[in-house]
Scaffold this active site. Structure first.
Site, PDB file in Angstrom:
ATOM      1  N   ASP A  81      36.623 -16.624 -84.981  1.00 45.50           N
ATOM      2  CA  ASP A  81      36.272 -18.032 -85.167  1.00 45.50           C
ATOM      3  C   ASP A  81      36.379 -18.781 -83.825  1.00 45.50           C
ATOM      4  O   ASP A  81      37.377 -18.637 -83.115  1.00 45.50           O
ATOM      5  CB  ASP A  81      37.255 -18.615 -86.197  1.00 45.50           C
ATOM      6  CG  ASP A  81      36.852 -19.991 -86.687  1.00 45.50           C
ATOM      7  OD1 ASP A  81      35.691 -20.382 -86.488  1.00 45.50           O
ATOM      8  OD2 ASP A  81      37.721 -20.664 -87.292  1.00 45.50           O
ATOM      9  N   HIS A 217      31.643 -26.090 -91.008  1.00 45.12           N
ATOM     10  CA  HIS A 217      32.999 -26.076 -90.445  1.00 45.12           C
ATOM     11  C   HIS A 217      33.714 -27.361 -90.853  1.00 45.12           C
ATOM     12  O   HIS A 217      33.083 -28.331 -91.226  1.00 45.12           O
ATOM     13  CB  HIS A 217      32.937 -26.006 -88.917  1.00 45.12           C
ATOM     14  CG  HIS A 217      32.561 -24.659 -88.412  1.00 45.12           C
ATOM     15  ND1 HIS A 217      33.412 -23.898 -87.651  1.00 45.12           N
ATOM     16  CD2 HIS A 217      31.444 -23.925 -88.576  1.00 45.12           C
ATOM     17  CE1 HIS A 217      32.816 -22.754 -87.367  1.00 45.12           C
ATOM     18  NE2 HIS A 217      31.629 -22.747 -87.904  1.00 45.12           N
TER      19      HIS A 217
END
Ligand SMILES: [Zn+2]
Length: 290
Positions: A81, A217
């Site tokens: 990530d 996100h």
């Protein structure tokens, strides 16, 4: 044979649901997330950011996730990530991650495109060499950088920093990314008093224009209604981090406050596992209309 992550993402889009992406800093969070996913029999993505990775260890993260996947024959995947350089993406992919996010939104667009393309090219090369399907996600439009509780919208995030469908199309064509994380009203972290609303129309237009699945996100703090509409509009993966960090910390703190003589980590950390599991279960139910 387990299907590849790319197949699960495609299936999620066809079913109008989203795959949950949850970050870990330790084994407890992994257990909490995995327990919830398994209970609902849903594929799940474990995220490890550069900071989390430094703490957990790259090879260790791969070993943990791979162990569960192979032992239980279960679709659990590992994502690098927000990695900020080619080197850190390369190291994660070399270690065995299933996907990586090259986050170059702070760079001028031309440099973002060049760096993202370099990561895509490397992933393709490695996929062929190892017969392991690797996915690269690119980022376009700034949404802040920290997974914590904030008192206001992070600096640099505004309507002007949102992604346009035209830019998204150009970016995907120029880089060849498999997935795109656009800026559509979302921010990293949880803002006290509630996170901003998502621009659902923009999501729909970006998905149509760019031709690849979209990733949301900064899922902590977004309303249930916005999640549902965002999924319908073209979001296939949703990231949750801050919310599980808060649940984990609060549960352990409460237990230790109430049981000051407890010293066995498996007793006080268990409350953190359960708290993470509860949050993840509720988010996964929402993302999958269960
Ligand atoms: Zn993120």
């Amino acid at each position: 044979m387990l299907k590849s992550l790319a197949k699960y993402i495609k299936e999620a889009e066809e079913k109008s649901v989203a795959i949950g992406h949850f970050n870990i800093s330790n084994l407890e969070a992994l257990h909490g997330i995995y327990n919830a996913a398994k209970k609902l029999n849903l594929p799940v993505i474990i995220g490890v950011s550069e900071g989390e990775e430094e703490f957990v260890g790259k090879e260790e993260a791969v070993a943990l996730v791979k162990t569960l996947r192979e032992r239980d024959h279960y679709p659990i995947f590992l994502n690098a990530d927000h990695h900020y350089s080619f080197e850190s993406v390369k190291e994660a992919l070399d270690a065995g991650y299933d996907s990586a996010i090259i986050d170059a939104v702070k760079l001028p667009i031309k440099e973002n495109i060049a760096l993202t393309k370099k990561c895509v090219d490397y992933a393709r090369e490695l996929s062929t060499k190892t017969s392991h399907d690797i996915i690269i996600e690119g980022e376009l439009g700034f949404i802040g950088q920290s997974s914590k509780i904030l008192d206001k919208i992070p600096e640099g995030v505004s309507e002007a920093s949102m992604t346009t469908p035209e830019d998204a199309k150009h970016f995907v064509e120029a880089t060849g990314v498999d997935m795109l994380a656009p800026s559509i009203g979302n921010v990293h972290g949880m803002i006290q008093g509630g996170n901003p609303r998502l621009d659902i129309e923009r999501i729909k237009n970006i998905r149509q224009a760019c031709g690849v699945p979209l990733v949301l996100h900064g899922g902590s703090g977004i309303s249930d209604e916005d999640f549902k509409n965002a999924i319908k509009a073209g979001i296939s993966i949703i990231h949750i981090n801050t919310e599980i960090r808060v649940a984990y910390r609060d549960a352990i703190k409460k237990f230790i406050d109430e049981n000051p003589n407890e010293v066995a980590p498996y007793n006080f950390l268990k409350t953190g596992v359960e708290a993470v599991e509860k949050v993840v279960e509720s988010r996964l139910k929402l993302f999958n209309n269960l």
